[in-house]
Design a protein around this motif. Sequence first.
Motif, PDB file in Angstrom:
ATOM      1  N   GLN B  22       1.028  -1.252   0.027  1.00  0.00           N
ATOM      2  CA  GLN B  22       0.019  -0.007   0.046  1.00  0.00           C
ATOM      3  C   GLN B  22       0.876   1.271  -0.176  1.00  0.00           C
ATOM      4  OE1 GLN B  22      -0.199  -2.402   2.074  1.00  0.00           O
ATOM      5  NE2 GLN B  22      -2.707  -3.001   2.385  1.00  0.00           N
ATOM      6  N   ARG B  23       1.647   1.071   0.894  1.00  0.00           N
ATOM      7  CA  ARG B  23       2.716   2.376   1.047  1.00  0.00           C
ATOM      8  C   ARG B  23       3.505   2.718  -0.219  1.00  0.00           C
ATOM      9  NH1 ARG B  23       4.832   2.131   7.265  1.00  0.00           N
ATOM     10  NH2 ARG B  23       3.128   2.749   8.186  1.00  0.00           N
ATOM     11  N   GLN B  24       4.031   1.488  -0.993  1.00  0.00           N
ATOM     12  CA  GLN B  24       4.508   1.638  -2.118  1.00  0.00           C
ATOM     13  C   GLN B  24       3.431   2.344  -3.393  1.00  0.00           C
ATOM     14  OE1 GLN B  24       7.350  -1.845  -3.181  1.00  0.00           O
ATOM     15  NE2 GLN B  24       6.719  -2.205  -1.360  1.00  0.00           N
ATOM     16  N   LEU B  25       2.332   1.543  -3.258  1.00  0.00           N
ATOM     17  CA  LEU B  25       1.490   2.141  -4.432  1.00  0.00           C
ATOM     18  C   LEU B  25       1.090   3.545  -4.316  1.00  0.00           C
ATOM     19  CD1 LEU B  25      -1.221  -0.824  -4.426  1.00  0.00           C
ATOM     20  CD2 LEU B  25       0.145   0.323  -6.562  1.00  0.00           C
ATOM     21  N   ILE B  26       1.174   4.119  -3.151  1.00  0.00           N
ATOM     22  CA  ILE B  26       0.491   5.575  -2.881  1.00  0.00           C
ATOM     23  C   ILE B  26       1.846   6.410  -3.051  1.00  0.00           C
ATOM     24  CG2 ILE B  26      -0.031   6.956  -0.978  1.00  0.00           C
ATOM     25  CD1 ILE B  26      -1.696   4.602   0.321  1.00  0.00           C
ATOM     26  N   LEU B  27       3.140   6.004  -2.727  1.00  0.00           N
ATOM     27  CA  LEU B  27       4.089   6.838  -2.950  1.00  0.00           C
ATOM     28  C   LEU B  27       4.185   7.007  -4.529  1.00  0.00           C
ATOM     29  CD1 LEU B  27       6.384   8.445  -1.981  1.00  0.00           C
ATOM     30  CD2 LEU B  27       7.828   6.266  -1.821  1.00  0.00           C
ATOM     31  N   ASP B  28       4.167   5.976  -5.232  1.00  0.00           N
ATOM     32  CA  ASP B  28       4.313   5.979  -6.729  1.00  0.00           C
ATOM     33  C   ASP B  28       3.423   6.617  -7.251  1.00  0.00           C
ATOM     34  OD1 ASP B  28       6.237   4.215  -6.566  1.00  0.00           O
ATOM     35  OD2 ASP B  28       5.204   2.230  -7.221  1.00  0.00           O
ATOM     36  N   ALA B  29       2.006   6.654  -6.617  1.00  0.00           N
ATOM     37  CA  ALA B  29       0.752   7.635  -7.112  1.00  0.00           C
ATOM     38  C   ALA B  29       1.257   8.965  -7.082  1.00  0.00           C
ATOM     39  CB  ALA B  29      -0.311   7.292  -6.473  1.00  0.00           C
ATOM     40  N   CYS B  31       4.064  10.399  -6.839  1.00  0.00           N
ATOM     41  CA  CYS B  31       5.253  10.529  -7.606  1.00  0.00           C
ATOM     42  C   CYS B  31       4.752  10.694  -9.181  1.00  0.00           C
ATOM     43  CB  CYS B  31       6.024   9.467  -7.499  1.00  0.00           C
ATOM     44  SG  CYS B  31       7.893   9.958  -8.237  1.00  0.00           S
ATOM     45  N   LYS B  32       3.894   9.941  -9.454  1.00  0.00           N
ATOM     46  CA  LYS B  32       3.720   9.922 -11.074  1.00  0.00           C
ATOM     47  C   LYS B  32       2.482  11.023 -11.276  1.00  0.00           C
ATOM     48  CE  LYS B  32       1.279   6.879 -14.219  1.00  0.00           C
ATOM     49  NZ  LYS B  32       0.908   5.346 -14.575  1.00  0.00           N
ATOM     50  N   LEU B  33       1.593  11.288 -10.301  1.00  0.00           N
ATOM     51  CA  LEU B  33       0.557  12.542 -10.574  1.00  0.00           C
ATOM     52  C   LEU B  33       0.877  13.849 -10.529  1.00  0.00           C
ATOM     53  CD1 LEU B  33      -2.238  10.648  -8.466  1.00  0.00           C
ATOM     54  CD2 LEU B  33      -2.046  10.901 -11.055  1.00  0.00           C
ATOM     55  N   GLY B  34       2.067  13.964 -10.040  1.00  0.00           N
ATOM     56  CA  GLY B  34       2.518  15.331 -10.258  1.00  0.00           C
ATOM     57  C   GLY B  34       2.794  16.297  -9.158  1.00  0.00           C
ATOM     58  N   GLU B  35       2.512  17.517  -9.202  1.00  0.00           N
ATOM     59  CA  GLU B  35       3.040  18.733  -8.296  1.00  0.00           C
ATOM     60  C   GLU B  35       2.012  18.805  -7.133  1.00  0.00           C
ATOM     61  OE1 GLU B  35       3.830  22.053 -10.565  1.00  0.00           O
ATOM     62  OE2 GLU B  35       5.987  21.521 -10.895  1.00  0.00           O
ATOM     63  N   HIS B  36       0.555  18.682  -7.218  1.00  0.00           N
ATOM     64  CA  HIS B  36      -0.253  19.160  -6.421  1.00  0.00           C
ATOM     65  C   HIS B  36      -1.584  17.906  -6.211  1.00  0.00           C
ATOM     66  CE1 HIS B  36       1.007  23.110  -7.589  1.00  0.00           C
ATOM     67  NE2 HIS B  36       1.378  22.929  -6.361  1.00  0.00           N
ATOM     68  N   VAL B  37      -1.060  16.756  -5.518  1.00  0.00           N
ATOM     69  CA  VAL B  37      -2.045  15.443  -5.621  1.00  0.00           C
ATOM     70  C   VAL B  37      -2.664  15.527  -4.500  1.00  0.00           C
ATOM     71  CG1 VAL B  37      -1.768  13.266  -6.019  1.00  0.00           C
ATOM     72  CG2 VAL B  37       0.104  14.653  -6.735  1.00  0.00           C
ATOM     73  N   THR B  38      -3.968  15.369  -4.701  1.00  0.00           N
ATOM     74  CA  THR B  38      -4.973  15.396  -3.630  1.00  0.00           C
ATOM     75  C   THR B  38      -5.275  14.107  -3.293  1.00  0.00           C
ATOM     76  OG1 THR B  38      -6.799  15.249  -5.016  1.00  0.00           O
ATOM     77  CG2 THR B  38      -6.421  17.179  -4.314  1.00  0.00           C
ATOM     78  N   PRO B  39      -5.615  13.880  -1.911  1.00  0.00           N
ATOM     79  CA  PRO B  39      -5.783  12.384  -1.358  1.00  0.00           C
ATOM     80  C   PRO B  39      -6.797  11.711  -2.269  1.00  0.00           C
ATOM     81  CG  PRO B  39      -5.786  14.019   0.564  1.00  0.00           C
ATOM     82  CD  PRO B  39      -5.409  14.684  -0.835  1.00  0.00           C
ATOM     83  N   GLU B  40      -7.906  12.326  -2.698  1.00  0.00           N
ATOM     84  CA  GLU B  40      -8.852  11.788  -3.475  1.00  0.00           C
ATOM     85  C   GLU B  40      -8.270  11.421  -4.841  1.00  0.00           C
ATOM     86  OE1 GLU B  40     -11.440  10.894  -2.180  1.00  0.00           O
ATOM     87  OE2 GLU B  40     -12.538   9.986  -4.087  1.00  0.00           O
ATOM     88  N   ALA B  41      -7.272  12.053  -5.459  1.00  0.00           N
ATOM     89  CA  ALA B  41      -6.838  11.625  -6.533  1.00  0.00           C
ATOM     90  C   ALA B  41      -5.899  10.351  -6.567  1.00  0.00           C
ATOM     91  CB  ALA B  41      -5.776  12.786  -7.195  1.00  0.00           C
ATOM     92  N   LEU B  81      -6.380  19.968   0.475  1.00  0.00           N
ATOM     93  CA  LEU B  81      -5.365  19.508   0.827  1.00  0.00           C
ATOM     94  C   LEU B  81      -4.369  18.798  -0.165  1.00  0.00           C
ATOM     95  CD1 LEU B  81      -3.689  18.525   3.256  1.00  0.00           C
ATOM     96  CD2 LEU B  81      -4.995  16.439   3.309  1.00  0.00           C
ATOM     97  N   ALA B  82      -3.248  18.951  -0.354  1.00  0.00           N
ATOM     98  CA  ALA B  82      -2.454  18.216  -1.389  1.00  0.00           C
ATOM     99  C   ALA B  82      -0.939  17.916  -0.907  1.00  0.00           C
ATOM    100  CB  ALA B  82      -2.382  18.864  -2.798  1.00  0.00           C
ATOM    101  N   TYR B  83      -0.441  16.916  -1.741  1.00  0.00           N
ATOM    102  CA  TYR B  83       0.918  16.503  -1.662  1.00  0.00           C
ATOM    103  C   TYR B  83       1.552  16.556  -2.455  1.00  0.00           C
ATOM    104  CZ  TYR B  83      -1.158  14.773   2.983  1.00  0.00           C
ATOM    105  OH  TYR B  83      -1.892  14.514   4.202  1.00  0.00           O
ATOM    106  N   GLU B  84       2.997  16.551  -2.533  1.00  0.00           N
ATOM    107  CA  GLU B  84       3.959  16.365  -3.638  1.00  0.00           C
ATOM    108  C   GLU B  84       5.325  15.660  -2.987  1.00  0.00           C
ATOM    109  OE1 GLU B  84       4.066  20.242  -4.803  1.00  0.00           O
ATOM    110  OE2 GLU B  84       5.720  20.943  -3.764  1.00  0.00           O
ATOM    111  N   MET B  85       6.087  15.248  -3.858  1.00  0.00           N
ATOM    112  CA  MET B  85       7.357  14.871  -3.418  1.00  0.00           C
ATOM    113  C   MET B  85       8.245  15.927  -2.515  1.00  0.00           C
ATOM    114  SD  MET B  85       7.279  11.625  -4.238  1.00  0.00           S
ATOM    115  CE  MET B  85       9.112  11.110  -3.715  1.00  0.00           C
TER     116      MET B  85
END
Lengths: 145, 145
Positions: B22-29, B31-41, B81-85
Amino acid sequence: MSQNTAEISRHLRNSGFRVTPQRQLILDAVCKLGEHVTPEAVYDHVHRIAPTLSRATVYRVLHFLTEQRILAMVYMADGHLAYEMAGAEPHHHLVCRTCDSLFELPHSVLRSFRQTMDAQYDFEIDVSHLSFFGHCTDCRDSTGA
Amino acid sequence: MSQNTAEISRHLRNSGFRVTPQRQLILDAVCKLGEHVTPEAVYDHVHRIAPTLSRATVYRVLHFLTEQRILAMVYMADGHLAYEMAGAEPHHHLVCRTCDSLFELPHSVLRSFRQTMDAQYDFEIDVSHLSFFGHCTDCRDSTGA
DNA sequence: ATGGATGCAAAAGTTTTGCAAAGAA
DNA sequence: TTCTTTGCAAAACTTTTGCATCCAT
């Protein structure tokens, strides 16, 4: 830029809207509570004066006054919704990410930045209200930044 | 600044945490989805791959990876709320208040501003990610600004 | 009196939490 | 085996909405 109560009332009535005690209370509350006023803070304040005044009305009136350009809406850095008087002085904050302290940043500091932007970009920046994040003096040591 | 998967896994295991799919999938997501990634995305993305992966896990893992300084959390201008690397390149945006267009703003434009700040204030500004609001070329005429 | 505004309550959207079960080390 | 992490479901929190009633004009 800031209008008095009578002026605002006149504007609303001229536009076909009504000036209710609730609207007056809520506007007074935002005015009195300062720069970044959350709906909950407004509710806490007005609810003491008018216990039947509901949260729904607080939200509706804040939204309404924003549409009328009497208030301005902003999402703060912690994601919370806030309002303030639309004509407020430009003001900026330095927010410490470690201790959450808030420091005022005079508008003059941004003047040169704005000039640079105006000269180089065809985009009109609204610098009425900015927040910058970082670490204050006391917290610079503690963090490994 | 950006770390590869193996390095991150090692860091987590060294700290006594576990590296789950799960952690790997979420981190990959993220990383892949870009700069401002919401939890929903993130949820939308990983849920297609692992249908049992729950929203609670998405929120918990995003929070966890932020604590580990692998991700960075930010509240966007619309309150979402958003996340990014965490090691992402400093990047800034100009957001048009009328048409919501997003423009990239090169980091260099902020350099002089930062120098001014460094010289005048004992506050270390984190300029990794700023948003400015205003009106773009196309919208300057329409609004009475 | 008339139609806009309010209060209540319920809904909708987002994020968090308790707890038993699952699984990484 | 051990103890962290997950999934489910329910709760918590914020904001919106439907509708009958109320009240500013």
